[in-house]
Design a protein around this motif. Sequence first.
Motif, PDB file in Angstrom:
ATOM      1  N   LYS A  33    -128.880   5.899  52.794  1.00 12.39           N
ATOM      2  CA  LYS A  33    -129.080   6.825  52.022  1.00 12.39           C
ATOM      3  C   LYS A  33    -127.750   7.061  51.020  1.00 12.39           C
ATOM      4  O   LYS A  33    -126.656   6.948  51.742  1.00 12.39           O
ATOM      5  CB  LYS A  33    -129.162   8.245  52.665  1.00 12.39           C
ATOM      6  CG  LYS A  33    -130.790   8.318  53.500  1.00 12.39           C
ATOM      7  CD  LYS A  33    -131.731   8.765  52.665  1.00 12.39           C
ATOM      8  CE  LYS A  33    -132.988   9.126  53.474  1.00 12.39           C
ATOM      9  NZ  LYS A  33    -134.214   8.855  52.678  1.00 12.39           N
ATOM     10  N   ASN A  34    -128.084   7.301  49.683  1.00  9.27           N
ATOM     11  CA  ASN A  34    -126.860   7.435  48.859  1.00  9.27           C
ATOM     12  C   ASN A  34    -127.319   8.555  48.038  1.00  9.27           C
ATOM     13  O   ASN A  34    -127.962   8.371  47.109  1.00  9.27           O
ATOM     14  CB  ASN A  34    -126.585   6.028  48.038  1.00  9.27           C
ATOM     15  CG  ASN A  34    -125.364   6.129  47.445  1.00  9.27           C
ATOM     16  OD1 ASN A  34    -124.499   7.125  47.551  1.00  9.27           O
ATOM     17  ND2 ASN A  34    -125.176   5.167  46.577  1.00  9.27           N
ATOM     18  N   TYR A  35    -126.714   9.499  48.173  1.00 10.09           N
ATOM     19  CA  TYR A  35    -126.865  10.946  47.316  1.00 10.09           C
ATOM     20  C   TYR A  35    -128.397  11.202  47.185  1.00 10.09           C
ATOM     21  O   TYR A  35    -128.789  11.650  46.242  1.00 10.09           O
ATOM     22  CB  TYR A  35    -126.338  10.720  45.923  1.00 10.09           C
ATOM     23  CG  TYR A  35    -124.876  10.401  45.618  1.00 10.09           C
ATOM     24  CD1 TYR A  35    -124.117  11.228  46.084  1.00 10.09           C
ATOM     25  CD2 TYR A  35    -124.389   9.130  45.489  1.00 10.09           C
ATOM     26  CE1 TYR A  35    -122.515  11.096  46.050  1.00 10.09           C
ATOM     27  CE2 TYR A  35    -122.966   8.928  45.529  1.00 10.09           C
ATOM     28  CZ  TYR A  35    -122.065  10.023  45.801  1.00 10.09           C
ATOM     29  OH  TYR A  35    -120.591   9.735  45.776  1.00 10.09           O
ATOM     30  N   GLY A  36    -128.855  11.386  48.492  1.00 13.10           N
ATOM     31  CA  GLY A  36    -130.363  11.685  48.629  1.00 13.10           C
ATOM     32  C   GLY A  36    -131.549  10.498  48.471  1.00 13.10           C
ATOM     33  O   GLY A  36    -132.349  10.655  48.638  1.00 13.10           O
ATOM     34  N   ARG A  37    -130.879   9.439  47.938  1.00 13.13           N
ATOM     35  CA  ARG A  37    -132.009   8.130  47.450  1.00 13.13           C
ATOM     36  C   ARG A  37    -131.889   7.166  48.368  1.00 13.13           C
ATOM     37  O   ARG A  37    -130.616   7.094  48.739  1.00 13.13           O
ATOM     38  CB  ARG A  37    -131.567   7.678  46.177  1.00 13.13           C
ATOM     39  CG  ARG A  37    -131.924   8.708  44.947  1.00 13.13           C
ATOM     40  CD  ARG A  37    -131.870   7.888  43.589  1.00 13.13           C
ATOM     41  NE  ARG A  37    -131.047   6.800  43.738  1.00 13.13           N
ATOM     42  CZ  ARG A  37    -130.242   6.406  42.650  1.00 13.13           C
ATOM     43  NH1 ARG A  37    -129.419   7.411  42.266  1.00 13.13           N
ATOM     44  NH2 ARG A  37    -129.658   5.182  42.943  1.00 13.13           N
ATOM     45  N   THR A  38    -132.953   6.507  48.814  1.00 15.49           N
ATOM     46  CA  THR A  38    -132.865   5.182  49.741  1.00 15.49           C
ATOM     47  C   THR A  38    -132.538   4.002  48.743  1.00 15.49           C
ATOM     48  O   THR A  38    -133.142   3.921  47.803  1.00 15.49           O
ATOM     49  CB  THR A  38    -133.965   4.976  50.349  1.00 15.49           C
ATOM     50  OG1 THR A  38    -134.490   6.233  51.260  1.00 15.49           O
ATOM     51  CG2 THR A  38    -133.975   3.785  51.351  1.00 15.49           C
ATOM     52  N   VAL A  39    -131.310   3.414  49.059  1.00 15.60           N
ATOM     53  CA  VAL A  39    -131.075   2.206  48.470  1.00 15.60           C
ATOM     54  C   VAL A  39    -130.652   1.182  49.589  1.00 15.60           C
ATOM     55  O   VAL A  39    -130.740   1.392  50.545  1.00 15.60           O
ATOM     56  CB  VAL A  39    -129.805   2.401  47.575  1.00 15.60           C
ATOM     57  CG1 VAL A  39    -130.147   3.440  46.515  1.00 15.60           C
ATOM     58  CG2 VAL A  39    -128.472   2.621  48.390  1.00 15.60           C
ATOM     59  N   VAL A  40    -130.520  -0.264  48.809  1.00 12.34           N
ATOM     60  CA  VAL A  40    -130.149  -1.229  49.780  1.00 12.34           C
ATOM     61  C   VAL A  40    -128.598  -1.710  49.384  1.00 12.34           C
ATOM     62  O   VAL A  40    -128.606  -1.694  48.210  1.00 12.34           O
ATOM     63  CB  VAL A  40    -131.342  -2.643  49.467  1.00 12.34           C
ATOM     64  CG1 VAL A  40    -130.579  -3.705  50.262  1.00 12.34           C
ATOM     65  CG2 VAL A  40    -132.481  -2.224  49.877  1.00 12.34           C
ATOM     66  N   GLY A  41    -127.868  -1.772  50.413  1.00 14.72           N
ATOM     67  CA  GLY A  41    -126.555  -2.204  50.078  1.00 14.72           C
ATOM     68  C   GLY A  41    -125.828  -2.380  51.474  1.00 14.72           C
ATOM     69  O   GLY A  41    -126.424  -2.142  52.637  1.00 14.72           O
ATOM     70  N   VAL A  42    -124.344  -2.133  51.426  1.00 13.15           N
ATOM     71  CA  VAL A  42    -123.510  -2.496  52.582  1.00 13.15           C
ATOM     72  C   VAL A  42    -123.593  -0.976  53.258  1.00 13.15           C
ATOM     73  O   VAL A  42    -123.478   0.152  52.699  1.00 13.15           O
ATOM     74  CB  VAL A  42    -122.193  -2.606  52.133  1.00 13.15           C
ATOM     75  CG1 VAL A  42    -121.409  -2.675  53.436  1.00 13.15           C
ATOM     76  CG2 VAL A  42    -122.232  -3.928  51.319  1.00 13.15           C
ATOM     77  N   VAL A  43    -123.899  -1.122  54.499  1.00 12.65           N
ATOM     78  CA  VAL A  43    -123.843   0.061  55.703  1.00 12.65           C
ATOM     79  C   VAL A  43    -122.641   0.109  55.937  1.00 12.65           C
ATOM     80  O   VAL A  43    -122.002  -0.913  56.567  1.00 12.65           O
ATOM     81  CB  VAL A  43    -125.021  -0.021  56.518  1.00 12.65           C
ATOM     82  CG1 VAL A  43    -124.818   1.005  57.760  1.00 12.65           C
ATOM     83  CG2 VAL A  43    -126.383  -0.257  55.821  1.00 12.65           C
ATOM     84  N   ARG A  44    -121.537   0.888  55.744  1.00 16.56           N
ATOM     85  CA  ARG A  44    -120.227   1.140  56.208  1.00 16.56           C
ATOM     86  C   ARG A  44    -120.191   1.162  57.641  1.00 16.56           C
ATOM     87  O   ARG A  44    -120.955   1.924  58.322  1.00 16.56           O
ATOM     88  CB  ARG A  44    -119.692   2.215  55.780  1.00 16.56           C
ATOM     89  CG  ARG A  44    -118.221   2.361  55.801  1.00 16.56           C
ATOM     90  CD  ARG A  44    -117.571   4.018  55.342  1.00 16.56           C
ATOM     91  NE  ARG A  44    -117.874   4.175  53.976  1.00 16.56           N
ATOM     92  CZ  ARG A  44    -117.324   3.460  52.944  1.00 16.56           C
ATOM     93  NH1 ARG A  44    -116.006   2.850  53.137  1.00 16.56           N
ATOM     94  NH2 ARG A  44    -117.438   3.831  51.764  1.00 16.56           N
TER      95      ARG A  44
END
Length: 158
Positions: free
Chosen positions: A111-122
């Motif tokens: 989740k990034n600012y309420g949107r689901t995105v694909v990326g690096v999970v910290r």
Amino acid sequence: MATRLAVGDTAPDFTLPAADGSTVTLSDLRGQRVVVYFYPAAGTPGCTTQACDFRDSLASLQGAGYTVVGVSPDPVEKLAAFAEAEQLTFPLVSDGEKKVLEAYGAWGEKKNYGRTVVGVVRSTVVVDAEGTVELAQYNVRATGHVAKLRRDLGIDPR
């Protein structure tokens, strides 16, 4: 979505190019405990906060027998500029193909600012001296994570 590692798993080996022009191979660090942390992008506010927290805690981590390695998909040139700008003295390595990120479960939906995105999970994975996962934390917060990690590992904050 990549499978996350759990305590007791064998840490996937990797060899990646580092910001200083060298390469870092996890199996070369056998005999040491290694904190491998995964972050989205060098130079962004959260990643800078986290990297500087590792920098500022490096003496106590090393004193407790830990080596720190930061992994991101950034190119080596960006990592080198980041390391220089923030005076980072631990290795930052580039996983441009995202194979190590995937192997460690640190690449996928988030989740990034309420949107689901694909990326690096910290994420942070601590590997023991034999190459086994000692601790695996996903979706960590940039701010305060290193202090929490040190508490979880029983490392004196001084």
